[in-house]
Motif scaffolding. Sequence first.
Motif, PDB file in Angstrom:
ATOM      1  N   LYS A  23       0.974  -1.267   0.079  1.00  0.00           N
ATOM      2  CA  LYS A  23      -0.261  -0.196   0.141  1.00  0.00           C
ATOM      3  C   LYS A  23       1.031   1.265  -0.089  1.00  0.00           C
ATOM      4  CE  LYS A  23      -3.711   2.533   1.507  1.00  0.00           C
ATOM      5  NZ  LYS A  23      -5.049   2.487   0.829  1.00  0.00           N
ATOM      6  N   ALA A  24       1.991   1.325   0.937  1.00  0.00           N
ATOM      7  CA  ALA A  24       2.735   2.435   1.180  1.00  0.00           C
ATOM      8  C   ALA A  24       3.598   2.598  -0.081  1.00  0.00           C
ATOM      9  CB  ALA A  24       3.744   2.193   2.297  1.00  0.00           C
ATOM     10  N   ALA A  25       4.080   1.546  -1.024  1.00  0.00           N
ATOM     11  CA  ALA A  25       4.433   1.674  -2.227  1.00  0.00           C
ATOM     12  C   ALA A  25       3.679   2.433  -3.524  1.00  0.00           C
ATOM     13  CB  ALA A  25       5.013   0.452  -2.757  1.00  0.00           C
ATOM     14  N   GLY A  26       2.392   2.248  -3.183  1.00  0.00           N
ATOM     15  CA  GLY A  26       1.410   2.805  -4.369  1.00  0.00           C
ATOM     16  C   GLY A  26       0.696   1.531  -5.114  1.00  0.00           C
ATOM     17  N   PHE A  27       0.626   0.451  -4.695  1.00  0.00           N
ATOM     18  CA  PHE A  27      -0.013  -0.671  -5.288  1.00  0.00           C
ATOM     19  C   PHE A  27      -1.484  -0.235  -4.852  1.00  0.00           C
ATOM     20  CE2 PHE A  27       3.876  -3.110  -5.678  1.00  0.00           C
ATOM     21  CZ  PHE A  27       3.954  -3.301  -7.158  1.00  0.00           C
ATOM     22  N   ALA A  28      -2.296  -0.429  -5.887  1.00  0.00           N
ATOM     23  CA  ALA A  28      -3.970  -0.297  -5.689  1.00  0.00           C
ATOM     24  C   ALA A  28      -4.450  -1.574  -5.224  1.00  0.00           C
ATOM     25  CB  ALA A  28      -4.480   0.310  -7.006  1.00  0.00           C
ATOM     26  N   GLY A  29      -3.722  -2.645  -5.653  1.00  0.00           N
ATOM     27  CA  GLY A  29      -4.359  -3.958  -5.378  1.00  0.00           C
ATOM     28  C   GLY A  29      -3.331  -5.129  -5.494  1.00  0.00           C
ATOM     29  N   LEU A  30      -3.857  -6.516  -5.005  1.00  0.00           N
ATOM     30  CA  LEU A  30      -2.953  -7.440  -5.232  1.00  0.00           C
ATOM     31  C   LEU A  30      -3.854  -8.648  -5.902  1.00  0.00           C
ATOM     32  CD1 LEU A  30      -1.535  -8.006  -1.572  1.00  0.00           C
ATOM     33  CD2 LEU A  30      -0.441  -6.702  -3.393  1.00  0.00           C
ATOM     34  N   ALA A  81      -9.349  -5.300   2.691  1.00  0.00           N
ATOM     35  CA  ALA A  81     -10.192  -4.187   2.749  1.00  0.00           C
ATOM     36  C   ALA A  81      -9.912  -3.227   4.058  1.00  0.00           C
ATOM     37  CB  ALA A  81     -11.576  -4.984   3.367  1.00  0.00           C
ATOM     38  N   LYS A  82      -9.482  -3.477   5.209  1.00  0.00           N
ATOM     39  CA  LYS A  82      -9.163  -2.724   6.178  1.00  0.00           C
ATOM     40  C   LYS A  82      -8.176  -1.936   5.653  1.00  0.00           C
ATOM     41  CE  LYS A  82      -6.214  -3.243   9.922  1.00  0.00           C
ATOM     42  NZ  LYS A  82      -5.418  -4.120  10.657  1.00  0.00           N
ATOM     43  N   HIS A  83      -7.207  -2.253   4.492  1.00  0.00           N
ATOM     44  CA  HIS A  83      -6.247  -1.351   4.141  1.00  0.00           C
ATOM     45  C   HIS A  83      -6.605  -0.733   3.031  1.00  0.00           C
ATOM     46  CE1 HIS A  83      -3.129  -2.124   7.165  1.00  0.00           C
ATOM     47  NE2 HIS A  83      -3.298  -3.419   7.039  1.00  0.00           N
ATOM     48  N   GLN A  84      -8.025  -0.855   2.436  1.00  0.00           N
ATOM     49  CA  GLN A  84      -8.560  -0.272   1.339  1.00  0.00           C
ATOM     50  C   GLN A  84      -7.667  -0.762   0.081  1.00  0.00           C
ATOM     51  OE1 GLN A  84      -8.375   3.502   3.026  1.00  0.00           O
ATOM     52  NE2 GLN A  84     -10.778   3.870   2.733  1.00  0.00           N
ATOM     53  N   MET A  85      -7.448  -1.869   0.127  1.00  0.00           N
ATOM     54  CA  MET A  85      -6.693  -2.577  -1.119  1.00  0.00           C
ATOM     55  C   MET A  85      -7.661  -3.394  -2.007  1.00  0.00           C
ATOM     56  SD  MET A  85      -3.142  -1.673  -1.384  1.00  0.00           S
ATOM     57  CE  MET A  85      -2.183  -3.143  -1.569  1.00  0.00           C
TER      58      MET A  85
END
Lengths: 253, 411
Positions: free
Chosen positions: A102-109, A127-131
């Motif tokens: 998330k910190a690196a800027g990924f929107a999802g996995l 979901a908690k991390h809004q990813m």
Amino acid sequence: MAFMPFIAAGDPDLPTTARLLKELAASGADLIEVGFPYSDPIADGPVIQASYTRALAKHVKLKEIFATITGVSREIQAPLVSMVSYAIIFRQGIDAFVQEAKAAGFAGLIVPDLPGDEASGFAALMAKHQMDLIQLVAPTTPPDRAAKILKHATGFVYCIAVAGTTGVRKELAPQLAEMLKSLRTQTTLPLAVGFGISAPDQIHHLKGKADGVIVGSAIVKLLENLASDSSKTDAVLREIGSFAKTLADAAHT
Amino acid sequence: MSVALPDTPLSGHATSQVPDAEGRFGEFGRRFVPETLMHALEELTVEYAKAKADPSFQKQLDGLLHTFVGRPNPLYFAERLTHECGGAQIYFKREDLNHTGAHKINNTIGQTLLTLRMGKKRVIAETGAGQHGVATATACARFGLPCVVYMGEEDIRRQKLNVFIMRTMGAEVRPVTSGSRTLRDAINEAMRDWMASVENTHYILGSVVGPHPFPMIVRDFQSVIGKEARAQCLEATGRLPDEVVACVGGGSNSAGMFYPFVDDTNVELTGVEAGGRGPKAGDHASTLTFGNKGILHGTYSYVLQDEDGQTADVHSISAGLDYPGVGPEHAYWKDTGRVRYVNIGDKRALDTVQHVARTEGILPALESSHAIAYALERAKQRNPSDIIVVCLSGRGDKDVNEVARLTGQEL
């Protein structure tokens, strides 16, 4: 229709990966998948495995991948999604990995070896991390399984076009259209098709049926030329850029 | 370290009532595979449950194990080794006397019958040293099933005899040139084949590894070892052994040997891993001794990997123990304390081959020699009234080139 190219991080090196991501974004990519090299990628065919092997032979490390993505993600509009084995995520600690991504800027996995059945706990964490946790549906997935999988899906649904591994194929399975039709009744998420897609006419064929196409091996294959000769970097990046533009145009028109 | 998976807590003691419906052995096991394989694994789970409950399936299996494999094989009292150690009585469970020379065929016969039952027309398998490949090729030849065996290019070079036997049995041996070109990559390649061929093909996995239900199926088919040994020990000595010993790579002979004793809490169970050249990363294959919890080949267990989660290189003198993972049930037994895991190095295993050959007239496989080496040490610490049963998982004919090379002899 969205065009979603895939590349492996660190092949042939991370500075080239950074340039490549910008090149793909400039060529019309709507979302880019970044594969994390893994020693035992069972879902991948020979082209992507070879790309991972080249990156690992140069000892590319997770930390460096995240650092590179942190630099690039701010500079491009297209969202970045990480394609990563659960073996890697688990080793870091799932919470730590998601936070770093998330910190690196990924929107999802996309976690190809974490099937829907095993994903509920991980989906909650994401979901908690809004990813977004992108789930995969295969031609072998029966409709009742698909329903279970879709419960945890966010972002888009990754529809596997053919039974088998990633890699270029001439023909798409005839059942694909049926699978897409059936999924359409089960979810409002966009449907993206991957595995085996390499050419504009395949993309045209999916018009009206899918919302996005994922192209991996056909792009990654072009990087093979850089393994032995880095002086070709500029030329190969241009080649990939123009190939990506052809595919993006096919998807967008 | 890693955050725990959402899982069921350990019960504190091991039970034989595992895995559960999701394939959990305590926290371990389960399925971490691409979606393309999930339906096949669910189908296999259902079909296996039906077969297990069907007396005619068991009858057919028992018949083949008797007439084709040569079971029951004996429990042999190693009299001279026992005298020499001057401690516990040492018994060998003679899996080396099976058709094809190792325990592997117990599983391949069972899974071939499952293949036929499911109506699948083709079999694939992976092999490292070639023992599982030979056992699969043999079972497929017996039933006229086409068989493809994936084998690392490096292993093909080292195990020419087994490659020849597989081809003679009609199997196609497909060289694997990716990654480390050994067992690990052969499993990857077999799984890839299976993803594309799952509609008509069964994958006969050779150890208690991989996604559910494989660890359970392979354990069940191999449990004939422990069941026989338990009954034979009771018959020969009037009681159960004090300790049961087996070598552990992926862990199939040991799982089959230990499982019928799991609820006999007075019987000590000891798994012997490959200590290789020493404890440095890359020099051994002692996954339970030195590894961490992680995921490999579709299962959650202990694994040898680096801090990024990349699978580590492993080494053992014995190709059959040379694997960077281990079955999830072993992880469960380790964490519950039901089985103790130790390791024996290359040198001791090699010396033990020669020692057992000269003292008992039995040439054990290098794999089995790891277990025997530990048992000989252990016997010295125990009373003469104690009984140790060792699984002699295979014969050593396949290793003669390697043993000759390492001991500076010409063949």
